[in-house]
Design a protein around this motif. Structure first.
Motif, PDB file in Angstrom:
ATOM      1  N   GLN A   1     -27.699  -5.702 -13.629  1.00 33.55           N
ATOM      2  CA  GLN A   1     -26.934  -6.510 -12.608  1.00 33.55           C
ATOM      3  C   GLN A   1     -26.026  -5.386 -11.797  1.00 33.55           C
ATOM      4  OE1 GLN A   1     -24.923  -9.665 -14.151  1.00 33.55           O
ATOM      5  NE2 GLN A   1     -26.343 -10.652 -15.471  1.00 33.55           N
ATOM      6  N   ALA A   2     -25.895  -4.078 -12.174  1.00 33.83           N
ATOM      7  CA  ALA A   2     -25.049  -3.086 -11.810  1.00 33.83           C
ATOM      8  C   ALA A   2     -25.410  -2.992 -10.243  1.00 33.83           C
ATOM      9  CB  ALA A   2     -25.223  -1.922 -12.559  1.00 33.83           C
ATOM     10  N   PRO A   3     -24.487  -3.004  -9.262  1.00 35.90           N
ATOM     11  CA  PRO A   3     -24.410  -2.533  -8.058  1.00 35.90           C
ATOM     12  C   PRO A   3     -25.002  -1.190  -7.759  1.00 35.90           C
ATOM     13  CG  PRO A   3     -22.300  -3.455  -8.468  1.00 35.90           C
ATOM     14  CD  PRO A   3     -23.110  -3.411  -9.725  1.00 35.90           C
ATOM     15  N   GLY A   4     -25.669  -0.935  -6.922  1.00 32.87           N
ATOM     16  CA  GLY A   4     -26.413   0.338  -6.686  1.00 32.87           C
ATOM     17  C   GLY A   4     -25.081   1.522  -6.538  1.00 32.87           C
ATOM     18  N   GLU A   5     -24.156   0.941  -5.914  1.00 32.84           N
ATOM     19  CA  GLU A   5     -22.993   1.919  -5.430  1.00 32.84           C
ATOM     20  C   GLU A   5     -22.228   2.281  -7.009  1.00 32.84           C
ATOM     21  OE1 GLU A   5     -20.419  -0.422  -2.843  1.00 32.84           O
ATOM     22  OE2 GLU A   5     -20.797   1.301  -1.350  1.00 32.84           O
ATOM     23  N   LEU A   6     -22.146   1.452  -7.872  1.00 32.32           N
ATOM     24  CA  LEU A   6     -21.772   1.841  -9.310  1.00 32.32           C
ATOM     25  C   LEU A   6     -22.684   2.852  -9.927  1.00 32.32           C
ATOM     26  CD1 LEU A   6     -19.700   1.405 -11.598  1.00 32.32           C
ATOM     27  CD2 LEU A   6     -21.335  -0.464 -12.436  1.00 32.32           C
ATOM     28  N   VAL A   7     -24.088   2.449  -9.897  1.00 30.13           N
ATOM     29  CA  VAL A   7     -25.159   3.554 -10.561  1.00 30.13           C
ATOM     30  C   VAL A   7     -24.806   4.721 -10.043  1.00 30.13           C
ATOM     31  CG1 VAL A   7     -27.437   3.768 -10.910  1.00 30.13           C
ATOM     32  CG2 VAL A   7     -26.382   1.635 -11.194  1.00 30.13           C
ATOM     33  N   HIS A   8     -24.780   4.810  -8.747  1.00 26.24           N
ATOM     34  CA  HIS A   8     -24.814   6.125  -7.889  1.00 26.24           C
ATOM     35  C   HIS A   8     -23.543   7.052  -8.264  1.00 26.24           C
ATOM     36  CE1 HIS A   8     -25.980   9.023  -4.903  1.00 26.24           C
ATOM     37  NE2 HIS A   8     -24.462   8.880  -4.512  1.00 26.24           N
ATOM     38  N   LEU A   9     -22.294   6.218  -8.406  1.00 23.36           N
ATOM     39  CA  LEU A   9     -20.901   6.906  -8.734  1.00 23.36           C
ATOM     40  C   LEU A   9     -21.143   7.431 -10.060  1.00 23.36           C
ATOM     41  CD1 LEU A   9     -18.125   7.405  -7.819  1.00 23.36           C
ATOM     42  CD2 LEU A   9     -17.475   5.143  -8.776  1.00 23.36           C
ATOM     43  N   TRP A  10     -21.618   6.587 -11.077  1.00 25.29           N
ATOM     44  CA  TRP A  10     -21.952   7.161 -12.517  1.00 25.29           C
ATOM     45  C   TRP A  10     -22.936   8.249 -12.564  1.00 25.29           C
ATOM     46  CZ3 TRP A  10     -26.553   6.936 -14.923  1.00 25.29           C
ATOM     47  CH2 TRP A  10     -26.616   7.523 -16.385  1.00 25.29           C
ATOM     48  N   ASP A  11     -23.642   8.264 -11.750  1.00 30.69           N
ATOM     49  CA  ASP A  11     -24.780   9.445 -11.824  1.00 30.69           C
ATOM     50  C   ASP A  11     -24.364  10.623 -10.985  1.00 30.69           C
ATOM     51  OD1 ASP A  11     -27.612  10.286 -12.404  1.00 30.69           O
ATOM     52  OD2 ASP A  11     -28.252   9.833 -10.316  1.00 30.69           O
ATOM     53  N   THR A  12     -23.769  10.491  -9.998  1.00 33.74           N
ATOM     54  CA  THR A  12     -23.449  11.751  -9.218  1.00 33.74           C
ATOM     55  C   THR A  12     -21.862  11.955  -8.945  1.00 33.74           C
ATOM     56  OG1 THR A  12     -23.263  10.652  -7.170  1.00 33.74           O
ATOM     57  CG2 THR A  12     -25.505  11.278  -7.832  1.00 33.74           C
ATOM     58  N   GLY A  13     -21.131  10.795  -9.334  1.00 33.98           N
ATOM     59  CA  GLY A  13     -19.602  11.225  -9.299  1.00 33.98           C
ATOM     60  C   GLY A  13     -19.311  11.052  -7.928  1.00 33.98           C
ATOM     61  N   GLN A  14     -20.003  10.562  -7.048  1.00 35.39           N
ATOM     62  CA  GLN A  14     -19.733  10.274  -5.514  1.00 35.39           C
ATOM     63  C   GLN A  14     -20.215   9.031  -5.259  1.00 35.39           C
ATOM     64  OE1 GLN A  14     -21.718  13.602  -3.415  1.00 35.39           O
ATOM     65  NE2 GLN A  14     -20.509  15.205  -4.467  1.00 35.39           N
ATOM     66  N   LEU A  15     -19.235   8.675  -4.080  1.00 33.30           N
ATOM     67  CA  LEU A  15     -20.124   7.134  -3.371  1.00 33.30           C
ATOM     68  C   LEU A  15     -21.070   7.441  -2.540  1.00 33.30           C
ATOM     69  CD1 LEU A  15     -16.353   5.921  -3.011  1.00 33.30           C
ATOM     70  CD2 LEU A  15     -17.905   5.031  -4.541  1.00 33.30           C
ATOM     71  N   LEU A  16     -21.963   6.407  -2.352  1.00 31.57           N
ATOM     72  CA  LEU A  16     -22.739   6.461  -1.204  1.00 31.57           C
ATOM     73  C   LEU A  16     -22.214   6.296   0.047  1.00 31.57           C
ATOM     74  CD1 LEU A  16     -25.247   3.452  -2.612  1.00 31.57           C
ATOM     75  CD2 LEU A  16     -25.745   5.824  -2.459  1.00 31.57           C
TER      76      LEU A  16
END
Length: 107
Positions: free
Chosen positions: A92-107
């Motif tokens: 259910q995690a929003p894509g922005e959260l996953v990206h922030l966790w993965d890269t440390g940056q926002l989309l």
């Protein structure tokens, strides 16, 4: 439902992925974000991502082989240190959260 507190310069956000059958620390890849190192635009966007996660918070996250994102928000409330923890199921995690966790940056 929880509400996001006011987050100032002293706020820290820690993101990690938890759960699954094999709880291997390397897979959790914790990421720390210190608000003191972010500009106002970045802080606003991070708060927006966190607010989007509030309704997804689940106390049953991590049962069985289900993975989830754990969000720890450390902040000051007056003179007191406080902490909020959210658990968002991976599916259910929003894509922005996953990206922030993965890269440390926002989309």
């Amino acid at each position: 439902m929880k509400t996001l507190p006011a987050l100032g310069d002293d706020a820290r956000v820690r993101l990690s992925r938890q759960g699954g059958f094999a709880a291997i620390h390397a897979f959790s890849r914790p990421r720390e974000i210190e608000f003191a190192q972010c500009d106002i635009s970045q802080r606003t966007r991070i708060c927006s991502v966190l607010e989007g996660c509030l309704p997804l918070d689940s106390t049953v996250s991590g049962r069985g082989d289900q993975r989830f994102y754990q969000i720890e928000v450390n902040y000051r409330s007056g003179e007191q240190e406080d902490r909020m923890v959210l658990k968002v199921p991976e599916d259910q995690a929003p894509g922005e959260l996953v990206h922030l966790w993965d890269t440390g940056q926002l989309l």
